[in-house]
Enzyme design. Structure first.
Site, PDB file in Angstrom:
ATOM      1  NE  ARG A 107      11.585   8.621 -11.435  1.00 12.31           N
ATOM      2  CZ  ARG A 107      11.639   7.633 -12.328  1.00 12.31           C
ATOM      3  NH1 ARG A 107      10.608   6.824 -12.487  1.00 12.31           N
ATOM      4  NH2 ARG A 107      12.702   7.453 -13.072  1.00 12.31           N
ATOM      5  CD  GLU A 130      -5.842   2.150  16.429  1.00 11.27           C
ATOM      6  OE1 GLU A 130      -6.087   0.974  16.125  1.00 11.27           O
ATOM      7  OE2 GLU A 130      -4.699   2.572  16.643  1.00 11.27           O
ATOM      8  N   PRO A 157      -3.832   0.756   4.984  1.00  9.98           N
ATOM      9  CG  PRO A 157      -3.275   0.551   7.245  1.00  9.98           C
ATOM     10  CD  PRO A 157      -4.130   1.345   6.301  1.00  9.98           C
ATOM     11  CG  ASP A 169      12.719   4.524 -15.487  1.00 10.46           C
ATOM     12  OD1 ASP A 169      13.894   4.491 -15.082  1.00 10.46           O
ATOM     13  OD2 ASP A 169      11.815   5.194 -14.964  1.00 10.46           O
TER      14      ASP A 169
HETATM   15  C1  9D3 Z   1      -4.336  -3.288  13.817  1.00 13.54           C
HETATM   16  C2  9D3 Z   1      -4.942  -2.548  12.732  1.00 13.54           C
HETATM   17  N1  9D3 Z   1      -4.001  -1.636  12.066  1.00 13.54           N
HETATM   18  C3  9D3 Z   1      -4.116  -1.853  10.605  1.00 13.54           C
HETATM   19  C4  9D3 Z   1      -2.990  -2.670  10.062  1.00 13.54           C
HETATM   20  C5  9D3 Z   1      -4.359  -0.266  12.435  1.00 13.54           C
HETATM   21  C6  9D3 Z   1      -3.634   0.807  11.693  1.00 13.54           C
HETATM   22  C7  9D3 Z   1      -2.266   0.853  11.658  1.00 13.54           C
HETATM   23  C8  9D3 Z   1      -1.587   1.860  10.976  1.00 13.54           C
HETATM   24  C9  9D3 Z   1      -4.358   1.782  11.009  1.00 13.54           C
HETATM   25  C10 9D3 Z   1      -3.677   2.797  10.346  1.00 13.54           C
HETATM   26  C11 9D3 Z   1      -2.309   2.827  10.332  1.00 13.54           C
HETATM   27  C12 9D3 Z   1      -1.599   3.921   9.631  1.00 13.54           C
HETATM   28  N2  9D3 Z   1      -1.127   3.491   8.297  1.00 13.54           N
HETATM   29  C13 9D3 Z   1      -1.651   3.984   7.189  1.00 13.54           C
HETATM   30  O1  9D3 Z   1      -2.542   4.807   7.252  1.00 13.54           O
HETATM   31  C14 9D3 Z   1      -1.176   3.492   5.902  1.00 13.54           C
HETATM   32  C15 9D3 Z   1      -0.201   2.505   5.570  1.00 13.54           C
HETATM   33  C16 9D3 Z   1       0.627   1.652   6.372  1.00 13.54           C
HETATM   34  O2  9D3 Z   1       0.632   1.663   7.610  1.00 13.54           O
HETATM   35  N3  9D3 Z   1       1.462   0.773   5.713  1.00 13.54           N
HETATM   36  C17 9D3 Z   1       1.530   0.711   4.361  1.00 13.54           C
HETATM   37  N4  9D3 Z   1       0.775   1.464   3.578  1.00 13.54           N
HETATM   38  C18 9D3 Z   1      -0.073   2.351   4.195  1.00 13.54           C
HETATM   39  S1  9D3 Z   1      -1.088   3.390   3.374  1.00 13.54           S
HETATM   40  C19 9D3 Z   1      -1.703   4.039   4.743  1.00 13.54           C
END
Ligand code: 9D3
Length: 242
Positions: A154, A116, A89, A169
């Site tokens: 792709r 987490e 994230p 595309d």
């Molecule tokens: C409150 C902190 N959170 C971070 C925003 C903790 C957290 C939430 C969700 C940590 C890991 C996750 C799991 N998500 C992913 O590993 C992830 C992800 C996503 O949640 N949204 C968009 N792209 C991605 S890429 C990996």
């Protein structure tokens, strides 16, 4: 092109790639998707892949050792060094431009977190880049990894058959797609646009281009800043926006 996925949930990856274009591309040997269970690279008898966070607070943190062992295993198993991507994230936002850049690589390692977090030393010392697929919270990096693989695969040379054309595309580069229709020409009084039945291919191309521009203007105007335009496009746009 080879995609090596590191995950605690390898089972999540079995069905999505067994359909359609990605299935054919794998059967033809154009792409290979290899999924590794991070737990198989633990070395303790309980096969523990996560631990409590230093500093306290809730949740668990993925341990660095098994992931580094898995990376090293994949690196020694192939002829070239794979680029290492962490789905996170905190990563840069994924986009078509990034997909095109990744499609030039011959090998990728894609790491999926599912708690987490992951020990920060992994991204600091072993990861080339962190990628997010959007500003919403998922339960893990597995679905994002599948989105990335689908998008990049792709684009791998030869992956697209006749059913999808990447020249289309590129002609509609940066624009939303034009509307599509098939038979019947009249469905309960809802008719297909006349021009598409005309057989006039030049008129059809012009109509499609105008519709792509119109929809982009109406639904995603911010995309117009990046899209390449012809003089004719600018004329069409000025009509749409007035
Ligand atoms: C409150 C902190 N959170 C971070 C925003 C903790 C957290 C939430 C969700 C940590 C890991 C996750 C799991 N998500 C992913 O590993 C992830 C992800 C996503 O949640 N949204 C968009 N792209 C991605 S890429 C990996």
């Amino acid at each position: 092109m080879e995609f090596n996925v590191l995950t605690l949930f390898p089972g999540m990856f079995s069905s999505p790639f067994n359909y359609s274009i990605l299935k054919k591309a794998q059967d033809k040997g154009i792409i290979r998707i290899i999924v590794y269970n991070i737990r198989d690279f633990t070395q303790d008898k309980h096969r523990i892949a996560d631990d409590y966070p230093y500093g306290g607070g809730g949740g668990m943190v993925l341990k660095i050792e098994p992931i580094v062992k898995a990376i090293e295993f994949v690196q020694t198993r192939g002829p070239t060094e794979a680029r290492v991507i962490l789905m996170s994230p905190q990563g840069k936002l994924f986009c078509q431009k990034k997909a095109k850049e990744l499609a030039k690589e011959s090998r990728l390692i894609i790491i999926c977190g599912h708690y987490e977090g992951i020990d920060e030393r992994l991204s600091h010392y072993y990861v080339d880049e962190e990628i997010s697929i959007g500003d919403y919270v998922l339960t893990g990096g597995e679905l994002p990894a599948m989105v990335l693989i689908d998008t990049v695969a792709r684009l791998a040379p030869q992956a697209l058959g006749n059913e999808v054309s990447s020249s289309r595309d590129s002609f509609y580069h940066g624009l939303l797609d034009y509307p599509h229709y098939t038979r019947p020409a009249d469905f309960c009084g809802r008719k297909v646009p006349e021009v598409l039945l005309s057989g006039n291919h030049q008129a059809i191309e012009k109509w499609r281009r105008a519709e792509a521009l119109r929809r982009t203007w109406e639904r995603r105007p911010e995309l117009l800043k990046e899209a390449p335009f012809s003089m004719e496009d600018l004329e069409l746009l000025s009509k749409i926006s007035s």
